[in-house]
Every structure is written in structure tokens, then in C-alpha cells.
Enzyme design. Structure first.
Site, short mmCIF file in Angstrom:
data_model
loop_
_atom_site.label_atom_id
_atom_site.label_comp_id
_atom_site.label_asym_id
_atom_site.label_seq_id
_atom_site.Cartn_x
_atom_site.Cartn_y
_atom_site.Cartn_z
N LYS A 15 38.24 32.01 47.31
CA LYS A 15 38.79 30.65 47.24
C LYS A 15 39.90 30.48 48.26
CE LYS A 15 41.43 27.64 44.17
NZ LYS A 15 42.07 27.48 42.85
N GLU A 75 41.30 42.46 49.82
CA GLU A 75 40.10 43.25 49.54
C GLU A 75 38.86 42.57 50.15
OE1 GLU A 75 42.29 42.21 47.30
OE2 GLU A 75 42.76 43.76 45.82
N GLY A 100 40.23 30.39 40.00
CA GLY A 100 39.31 31.49 40.32
C GLY A 100 38.54 31.97 39.12
N ARG A 101 39.23 32.12 37.97
CA ARG A 101 38.58 32.66 36.78
C ARG A 101 37.71 31.62 36.07
NH1 ARG A 101 43.85 32.47 36.76
NH2 ARG A 101 45.02 31.16 35.29
N GLU A 144 44.42 36.45 32.26
CA GLU A 144 45.06 35.85 33.43
C GLU A 144 45.49 34.41 33.12
OE1 GLU A 144 43.04 35.22 37.47
OE2 GLU A 144 44.21 37.04 37.78
N HIS A 159 30.50 54.32 18.55
CA HIS A 159 30.63 55.76 18.76
C HIS A 159 31.80 56.08 19.66
CE1 HIS A 159 26.61 56.20 16.94
NE2 HIS A 159 26.37 55.05 17.54
N LYS A 177 51.07 42.34 45.11
CA LYS A 177 50.42 42.24 46.42
C LYS A 177 51.46 42.36 47.53
CE LYS A 177 46.77 39.07 44.86
NZ LYS A 177 46.24 37.69 44.97
O1 LIG Z 1 38.90 33.94 45.41
P1 LIG Z 1 40.15 34.52 46.00
O2 LIG Z 1 41.08 33.51 46.56
O3 LIG Z 1 39.84 35.64 46.95
O4 LIG Z 1 40.98 35.17 44.77
C1 LIG Z 1 40.42 36.26 44.08
C2 LIG Z 1 41.31 36.53 42.86
O5 LIG Z 1 42.63 36.75 43.37
C3 LIG Z 1 43.69 36.81 42.45
O6 LIG Z 1 43.69 38.09 41.90
C4 LIG Z 1 43.65 35.80 41.33
O7 LIG Z 1 44.51 36.23 40.31
C5 LIG Z 1 42.26 35.65 40.75
O8 LIG Z 1 42.25 34.57 39.83
C6 LIG Z 1 41.31 35.36 41.89
O9 LIG Z 1 40.00 35.16 41.36
#
Ligand SMILES: O=P(O)(O)OC[C@H]1O[C@H](O)[C@H](O)[C@@H](O)[C@@H]1O
Length: 547
Positions: free
Chosen positions: A206, A212, A267-268, A353, A384, A512
Site C-alpha cells: 500500500k 521487506e 492494510g489489515r 493491530e 494435542h 522500523k
Molecule cells: O502494504 P504495505 O504498505 O507494504 O504495509 C504492509 C504492512 O506494514 C505495516 O506493518 C502495517 O502495520 C501493516 O498494517 C501493513 O499491512
């Protein structure tokens, strides 16, 4: 004292909790053979049995009163109509618009977002069909056989877990792979399996600034070019999903290969947007639309059903009941379906989150508990592993059991056994086993009295452990969409009760930033090492490559 804890319903619930802790679910069931009929509800293809909760009619009335006192129904309307309820980022929260078939204009900053959503869905549909039919091929003219989805957090969990959950609906000629972690092993292990000529990369971010995802995409790009494929082939093999189109273009992704998303989608909460492109590639666009339809049906239910039959309201309020009046600090989600084995991890990000926060909407430190730890896994495996603690641990861990009534793979007695385990676990949690029952069992086994006195207490199961049981006829794109939307709105309900902004995530920023300065010290020829002693020590060990 916060506004929440000064509310009349809050005080009434505190008093009520004192009373109800002295009742056992066994007795509540024994006294009322209509209990499950009164404490169950259905919507959007889902059935919720919430009768095995520590509640009575007074509990529900007071929880409903609490919902009213925080104006929950009105807050839901505000969210759906695009009010900027994500006030710390000045954004609307409109993941619900992504799955709405309404033609009613929905304006965000003067723009009717429904048109943008429709255009993006159309772009997704065209692309998915082109890839599936071989109209969009690799640079050497071969049809794609593999898709690598590169993303993390909400740009990873949604695509991966929904695709995994819907394996019975997969396009058999295309396999989606998912890379998220910065650990080089993740992408290296994936690329080993793949042929660059038949691999399509979907880079999802986003923000288009996540370390990463950017790093993994560069590594994938290097791998691709290292196989003697020319730079101009990138355009056929790499597409991106992002709200930052300019950054994607600067990164080398063709503008026409960028699927937009928007800042009013968290994002979530983004799997319904073009972040869901890998899902659509894997299951086909028609099935992806069914996922959206299932979610929309749950949306309408959430907006219109009275609290006492409103599945998200009930599950959300019950969570508040245990967190704030029983001291529960975690909530377990148990998927009694192998395809749904990843769902607890999805709900974990969604909920933790969103509500793992301690400052309320008035910028005050809260004086009550908020988001619990969400965990879980696949039934019967958990029986288990960690069910011991749920049954005999010292705390109350509310449990959600999820079971489709019909399996995609009817095999002998397997599904009946799975269901029997699921129902048996909820029954054991509810009823438990008394000391007397344990003693009789051991007497019948012929143990001596002193042995019985020593062992029986260890076999006591207190019971009175709450659970919800969620059933669906079958796991389909439609029921899965409804299930995910149910948990999204459950999270919203709890966030509203706790007076939180469930839609920002400031807590992920500091790590970060600090990580970036550590990285400099790990890689620099002249590291500054102006960190705390532990971090400096760890940096030195990494640089030396030995503990
Ligand atoms: O989709 P991006 O901008 O790469 O973000 C990826 C992720 O980054 C962060 O960890 C946010 O806390 C997440 O909510 C998000 O989904």
C-alpha cells in the site's frame, strides 16, 4: 476516570459480573432446555451458537445498553458512509465500500470512490482472465504457471490465507506462492522452485515503502534478469498493487501494470481491494466476486440486525465481557477445518493491530483493558498441544470453534470425527468434571483411597469455560467472505467500546526506525555504535559472526 468506566452500563456490568461468577454453565443449561434456542443466531450463511457463554438475559441487556451508550450503531453508520473516523490519520475507513454493489455515490474528499473501485475491479478481472487464458504470457511466449505474491502484513496475510482457504476452487494451471519475510531464505527457497519464463510477480505494498517488500522485489528482479531475460521483459512479468503509483513507476513498474488502492483502506482490511489480486488469480475472478458478495451480506446484516441477533455485535460484546469483567487476556480461534488453518493468524493481525492500543479517542491513557492476544490454530491438532491450558489453566480464555458441516473431502468417518471432537471440546469446556466425578472414575478403576485422594484433584476440570461455535454449511468463497467480514466488524465493535481508533498503527513505526539505524551499524565500515549496551553487544556479535 474515563468516560467508558463512568458509564451506567459499565457499573451495572461490574456488579452483574460479581453475581454471575457464582453460576456454573452446567446449571444454566440444566435449568433451561431452551438455552441454545435463545442464545444462537444466523446470518450470511453462518450460524452462531453462543449459549456456552457465561451469560444470561441480564448480561445481554447490559451489554446492549453499553453498545447504545457508546453509540455503536451510529458509529457503524458513520464508518460505512465515509466519515473520517481514522482521526489520527485524517482518513475514512471504507473497506466495506470495496465489496459493495451499491451505485449510490460515496464521496471521499469530493471524489466518488465507487467509480474508482469499479474501474479497479474491472482491471483486475481483465488481467486475471488474460493470465488464465494465456493472452498475457511471459516474455518468451510461455503461459504463466506460477505467481509470486510479494508483500507483508495485510499485503500478505489476506492473499495467502484466503487463497489457502479456498484450495477447492483453485485454477489448477496456476500456482500462487507467497513471500513476505526479509529473511533471504524465504525468497531464495521460493525462487529455487521457479522458472522465470513462466513466473509472474505481484508486488503488493500500500505504501510502497516497506523494506521487506521492496527488497524482496529487487531480489526477484535481479534473479529474473540473471536468467538472461532482458530489462524490457520486466513489464510482462512484474505488476504492482499500491496507493503510491508514482513510487511504483520510479521503481520500474509500468504505470499500466499498477493496480491502485487507496488510503481509506487499512492494510489489515485490504484483501477486498487489488491486494486480493493473487487470490483472484488463484481462484478465478468469479470466485473472488463471491468472496466480496459474502462479505457484503455480512455488512448489511451488521448494519441492520438488532444487537440480540447481530453476529458481529454479539461476538464483539462477549469479547468485552470477558476482557473487562473476567480478566481474560487472550482469545483463541480454533479452525476445525484444514483449509482454514491459517485463519487465526489472519484474525490475529486484524484484531491485535486494530485494538492493541492504550490511548483513547480523546488522547487519554485508558484505565481499562483493551485488545487481547489473539491466537489459535487448527482443530484437532490444538487438542494435542494447547487445549490442556484452555481446560485446566488458571485463567479464562474465550474460544471460537469454527466448523463447516460438510467437508470438501468426504473421507470415511473423518468429518464426523472432526465434528465430534469440535463439539466434545466445547462441551468439556462448558461442563468440566467435578472432584466427585473424578473420584468415582478412579474408584471404578480400582485405585486405593490414598491414590485416589492424590490423583483426583489433578483430574478435575473446572468447566465454565466460555466458547462460541460458528457453523457454516460448507466453506465456500461466499461463506469465507462473510466469516472474515464478521471478524472485521467484531473488531470494530470492540474498538468502539474501548474508545479506540482501530484503524491506525503507530506502534509499528518505532521498531522500523530503530532497525534502520542498527542496520547502518551492522553494515558500515565505521559503525557509530551509539546504542544501548545490549544492542551494541548484539551488533558486535553479528559483525564478528560468533556468539
Ligand atoms: O502494504 P504495505 O504498505 O507494504 O504495509 C504492509 C504492512 O506494514 C505495516 O506493518 C502495517 O502495520 C501493516 O498494517 C501493513 O499491512
Amino acid at each position: 476516570m474515563s468516560t467508558l468506566t463512568s458509564m451506567p452500563a459499565w457499573h451495572a456490568l461490574q456488579n452483574h459480573a460479581q453475581e454471575i461468577t457464582h453460576t456454573h454453565l452446567r446449571d444454566l443449561f440444566a435449568a433451561d432446555d431452551q438455552r441454545v434456542e435463545r442464545y444462537s443466531a444466523s446470518a450470511a450463511g453462518l450460524y452462531l451458537d453462543y449459549s456456552k457463554n457465561r451469560i444470561n438475559d441480564t448480561t445481554l441487556a447490559l451489554l446492549k445498553q453499553l453498545a447504545d451508550e457508546v453509540s455503536l450503531p451510529e458509529m457503524a453508520q458513520k464508518m460505512f458512509r465515509g466519515d473520517k473516523i481514522n482521526h489520527t490519520e485524517g482518513r475514512a475507513v471504507l473497506h466495506t465500500a470495496l465489496r459493495s454493489r451499491s451505485d449510490e455515490p460515496l464521496l471521499v474528499d469530493g471524489v466518488d470512490i465507487r467509480q474508482e473501485i469499479k474501474a479497479t475491479l474491472a482491471k483486475m478481472k481483465t488481467f486475471v482472465e488474460q493470465v488464465q487464458q494465456g493472452d498475457w504470457k511471459g516474455h518468451t511466449g510461455k503461459q504463466f504457471t506460477d505467481v509470486v505474491s510479494i508483500g507483508i502484513g495485510g499485503s500478505f496475510l489476506g492473499p495467502k490465507i484466503m487463497a489457502e482457504s479456498l484450495k477447492p476452487y483453485w485454477n489448477k494451471d496456476l500456482k500462487c506462492h507467497f513471500v513476505a519475510n526479509i529473511d533471504g531464505t524465504a525468497i531464495s527457497e521460493k525462487l529455487k522452485q521457479l522458472d522465470p519464463e513462466t513466473t509472474l510477480f505481484v508486488m503488493s505494498s500500500k505504501s510502497f515503502s516497506t523494506q521487506e517488500t521492496l527488497t524482496n522485489t529487487l531480489t526477484a528482479r535481479d534473479w529474473f534478469l540473471a536468467h538472461k531475460l532482458p530489462e524490457e521483459a520486466i513489464g510482462q512479468h512484474f505488476v504492482a498493487v499500491t496507493s503510491n503509483v508514482a513510487a511504483a513507476e520510479a521503481f520500474g513498474i509500468d504505470k499500466d501494470n499498477v493496480f491502485p488502492m487507496w488510503d481509506w483502506v487499512g492494510g489489515r482490511y485490504s484483501m477486498w481491494s487489488a491486494i486480493g489480486l493473487p487470490i483472484a488469480l488463484q481462484i478465478g475472478f468469479d470466485h473472488f466476486e463471491q468472496l466480496l458478495e459474502g462479505a457484503e451480506t455480512m455488512d448489511q446484516h451488521f448494519l441492520t440486525a438488532p444487537v440480540e441477533s447481530n453476529l458481529p455485535m454479539l461476538m464483539g460484546l462477549l469479547g468485552v465481557w470477558y476482557t473487562n469483567f473476567f480478566g481474560s487476556q487472550s482469545h483463541v480461534v480454533l479452525s476445525y477445518d484444514h483449509y482454514l488453518r491459517g485463519l487465526p493468524a489472519y484474525i490475529q493481525q486484524l484484531d491485535m493491530e486494530s485494538n492493541g492500543k492504550s490511548v483513547d479517542n480523546q488522547s487519554n491513557q485508558v484505565d481499562y483493558s483493551t485488545g487481547p492476544v489473539i491466537w489459535g490454530g487448527e482443530g484437532t491438532n490444538g487438542q494435542h498441544a494447547y487445549h490442556q491450558l484452555i481446560h485446566q489453566g488458571t485463567g479464562v480464555i474465550p474460544a471460537d470453534f469454527i466448523l463447516p458441516l460438510t467437508s470438501h473431502n468426504p473421507t470415511g468417518r473423518h468429518h464426523a470425527m472432526l465434528a465430534a471432537n469440535c463439539f466434545g471440546q466445547t462441551q468439556a469446556l462448558m461442563a468440566g468434571k467435578t472432584l466427585e466425578e473424578a473420584t468415582v472414575e478412579l474408584q471404578q478403576a480400582g485405585l486405593a483411597e490414598d491414590a485416589i485422594n492424590a490423583l483426583a484433584p489433578h483430574k478435575v476440570m473446572p468447566g465454565n469455560k466460555p466458547s462460541n461455535t460458528l457453523l457454516m454449511d460448507k466453506l465456500t468463497p461466499t461463506t469465507l467472505g462473510a466469516l472474515v467480514a464478521l471478524y472485521e466488524h467484531r473488531t470494530f465493535v470492540q474498538g468502539q467500546i474501548w474508545q479506540l481508533n482501530s484503524f491506525d498503527q503507530w506502534g509499528v513505526e518505532l521498531g522500523k526506525v530503530l532497525g534502520n539505524s542498527v542496520l547502518d551499524d551492522l553494515e558500515s565500515a565505521t559503525p557509530k555504535l551509539n546504542q544501548d549496551g545490549s544492542t551494541v553487544s548484539l551488533i558486535k556479535k553479528f559483525r564478528n559472526g560468533e556468539i
